[in-house]
Design a protein around this motif. Structure first.
Motif, PDB file in Angstrom:
ATOM      1  N   LYS A   1       0.851  -1.211   0.000  1.00  9.31           N
ATOM      2  CA  LYS A   1       0.000   0.000   0.000  1.00  9.31           C
ATOM      3  C   LYS A   1       0.875   1.244   0.000  1.00  9.31           C
ATOM      4  N   ASN A   2       1.975   1.187   0.727  1.00 14.81           N
ATOM      5  CA  ASN A   2       2.908   2.311   0.791  1.00 14.81           C
ATOM      6  C   ASN A   2       3.490   2.636  -0.593  1.00 14.81           C
TER       7      ASN A   2
ATOM      8  N   ASP B   1       0.736   4.182  -2.743  1.00 10.97           N
ATOM      9  CA  ASP B   1       0.315   5.535  -2.345  1.00 10.97           C
ATOM     10  C   ASP B   1       1.368   6.610  -2.604  1.00 10.97           C
TER      11      ASP B   1
ATOM     12  N   TYR C   1       0.597   8.632  -8.104  1.00  9.67           N
ATOM     13  CA  TYR C   1      -0.802   8.682  -8.542  1.00  9.67           C
ATOM     14  C   TYR C   1      -0.889   8.675 -10.073  1.00  9.67           C
TER      15      TYR C   1
ATOM     16  N   VAL D   1      -8.709  -0.182  -4.432  1.00 11.75           N
ATOM     17  CA  VAL D   1      -7.692   0.879  -4.364  1.00 11.75           C
ATOM     18  C   VAL D   1      -7.179   1.224  -5.771  1.00 11.75           C
TER      19      VAL D   1
ATOM     20  N   HIS E   1      -6.682   6.930   2.051  1.00 11.48           N
ATOM     21  CA  HIS E   1      -5.745   7.137   0.941  1.00 11.48           C
ATOM     22  C   HIS E   1      -6.105   6.199  -0.202  1.00 11.48           C
ATOM     23  N   ASN E   2      -6.449   6.767  -1.340  1.00 11.86           N
ATOM     24  CA  ASN E   2      -6.792   5.963  -2.528  1.00 11.86           C
ATOM     25  C   ASN E   2      -7.818   4.866  -2.222  1.00 11.86           C
TER      26      ASN E   2
ATOM     27  N   PRO F   1      -4.552   4.171   5.028  1.00 17.11           N
ATOM     28  CA  PRO F   1      -3.200   4.705   4.844  1.00 17.11           C
ATOM     29  C   PRO F   1      -2.158   3.645   5.237  1.00 17.11           C
TER      30      PRO F   1
END
Lengths: 217, 217
Positions: A112-113, A116, A119, A147, B103-104, B108
Motif C-alpha cells: 500500500k505504501n 500511495d 498517482y 484501491v 488514501h486511494n 493509509p
C-alpha cells in the motif's frame, strides 16, 4: 492491425517482509505468463517486455513526501530521490501484474505504501491481481481491486487469481521464506491447478494492453 | 455492579504523512468523547483514562520483524526495541478509537503498518472508527472494520463515523496541515453536525468496554 510499440509490463512482488515467499511466487507467475505467450501471442502483434519489481528489495521508506501525489505531474515534482526513481520506474510501464500476500484480511502495508507514493504514474493503466494465502487472500484481492481500480482509476479486470495454500506445511514454508518447489511452469507444483487461471487472466490483461497500445498509435 | 478497574482507551491518530491534519481531528474527537462522558458516565461505574497515540510521531519504520506477529505472545518475543515498545503500549490499552484519513480508497499505509506489527495485543478488544475525507472516507472505514474485526478478531461496532469535508477549502487546509478551527467540542465547527454521531458511537464503545471489564472482574 499491427502495433509496433513495445508494451512493458511490471510484475510487482508486493511483500516487503524480512522473511517472505513473494519473490518466488511472483517469478512463478511471470514464468507461466511468458510460457503462455509462446503458445498464445498477445493480440494485435504487441511486443511485450517484462520487468519484475521486488518491493522488498526496492526498500522504499514509509511515505515521507510532503505533497499530494495526485497534484504532482512529473518525477521532478517529488522531494526525495527514492520517490523520483520509483516515479520513473512506474511511469515507464504500461501495465501491471500485482502478486501479493494478504495481511490481516487486507493489503500488506509495504505494498500500500509503494502504491500511495504515486498517482498519475498508475492512472489509466490495466492491471491484474494474484494473491496467495491460507484462504487465497480474497480480502486483499478485493481491497486491491478497489484501491487500484477505484482510488487510482486504473483498469481492473473482473476476476482476480487467489492461490490457496494446500496445507499448513506450505504456510509454514511461506512464513519461513523457504522454497515452495514452484518453478518451472507446466510441471507439477502445489498450485498446478491454478496455472490455467493465471494464463486466462493474463490473456485478458494482454487484450487490454493491446487495445490501449492500438489507441495510442 | 460497580467495576473498580480503570479502563484505558487509546485514541489513535492514523495519519503518518509529513503534512497532516490527523492529530487535530483526533484531538477534536477525544474532546467530544471526554465532554460526553461528563454528561453520560460510562456504564457500570467504569473509570476511564485516555491516551492519544499519534502514529506520525511514533515513527515506526516499515515492518522489519522476521516473525509472524500471531505467533508471538509477549513484547520480549520481538526482535526490535521499537516493536517491543509498541507492543507494550498497545497491550496496556483496553479499547481504541481509530481516527484516520482515507488514501486511494483504502487504509493509509502508515496505519496498516502499525496495525500489522502486532496481533495478540489487539485481539478481542473493542474499537470504534472515525474517518475523514472528501467523501467521508467510507472505503477506508470498511477496510479498517474488516482488518480489525475480521483479520485481528477485535470487537467492531456496527457503525463507523465518516466526516465529509464540507468544501474544497477544508480539503486544502487538511492537505496543508493547516488549522481547521475544530476545537473545542460543543461550539460551531465544520463537523458540528457529526458531534452527536461521535458521542453516540462512543457510548456504544463505552458499553462494550464496561461489559468486558465486568467479565474480567
Amino acid at each position: 492491425m499491427t502495433v509496433s510499440k513495445t508494451v512493458r509490463v511490471g510484475v510487482i512482488s508486493g511483500s516487503t517482509r524480512v522473511v517472505r515467499a513473494g519473490p518466488q511466487i511472483a517469478a512463478w507467475v511471470r514464468d507461466i505468463i511468458e510460457k503462455d505467450l509462446k503458445q498464445t501471442p498477445a493480440p494485435g502483434g504487441v511486443a511485450l517486455e517484462f520487468e519484475t519489481i521486488d518491493l522488498g528489495a526496492l526498500g522504499l521508506p514509509l511515505l515521507d513526501e510532503p505533497g499530494i501525489p495526485a497534484h504532482i505531474g512529473t518525477a521532478e515534482g517529488y522531494t526525495h530521490e527514492h520517490t523520483r526513481a520509483w516515479s520513473r520506474q512506474v511511469a515507464a510501464l504500461d501495465g501491471f501484474v500485482f502478486v501479493t500476500a494478504q495481511h490481516n484480511w487486507g493489503i500488506p502495508a509495504g505494498l500500500k505504501n509503494a502504491i500511495d507514493y504515486l498517482y498519475n504514474e498508475w492512472r489509466g493503466k490495466p492491471f491484474m491481481v494474484v494473491t496467495y494465502g491460507g484462504h487465497g487472500g480474497v480480502h486483499a484481492a478485493a481491497a486491491l481491486q478497489l484501491v487500484l481500480g477505484g482510488g487510482l482509476k486504473m483498469l481492473a479486470l473482473k476476476e482476480t487469481v487467489n492461490l490457496t495454500y494446500p496445507g499448513k506445511d506450505v504456510f509454514d514454508k511461506c512464513a519461513r521464506g523457504q522454497p515452495l518447489g514452484l518453478p518451472p511452469a507446466g510441471t507439477a507444483t502445489i498450485w498446478q491447478d491454478r496455472q490455467e487461471d493465471i494464463a486466462k487472466t493474463w490473456r485478458e490483461l494482454a487484450a487490454s494492453l493491446a487495445t490501449k497500445a492500438e489507441k495510442a498509435t
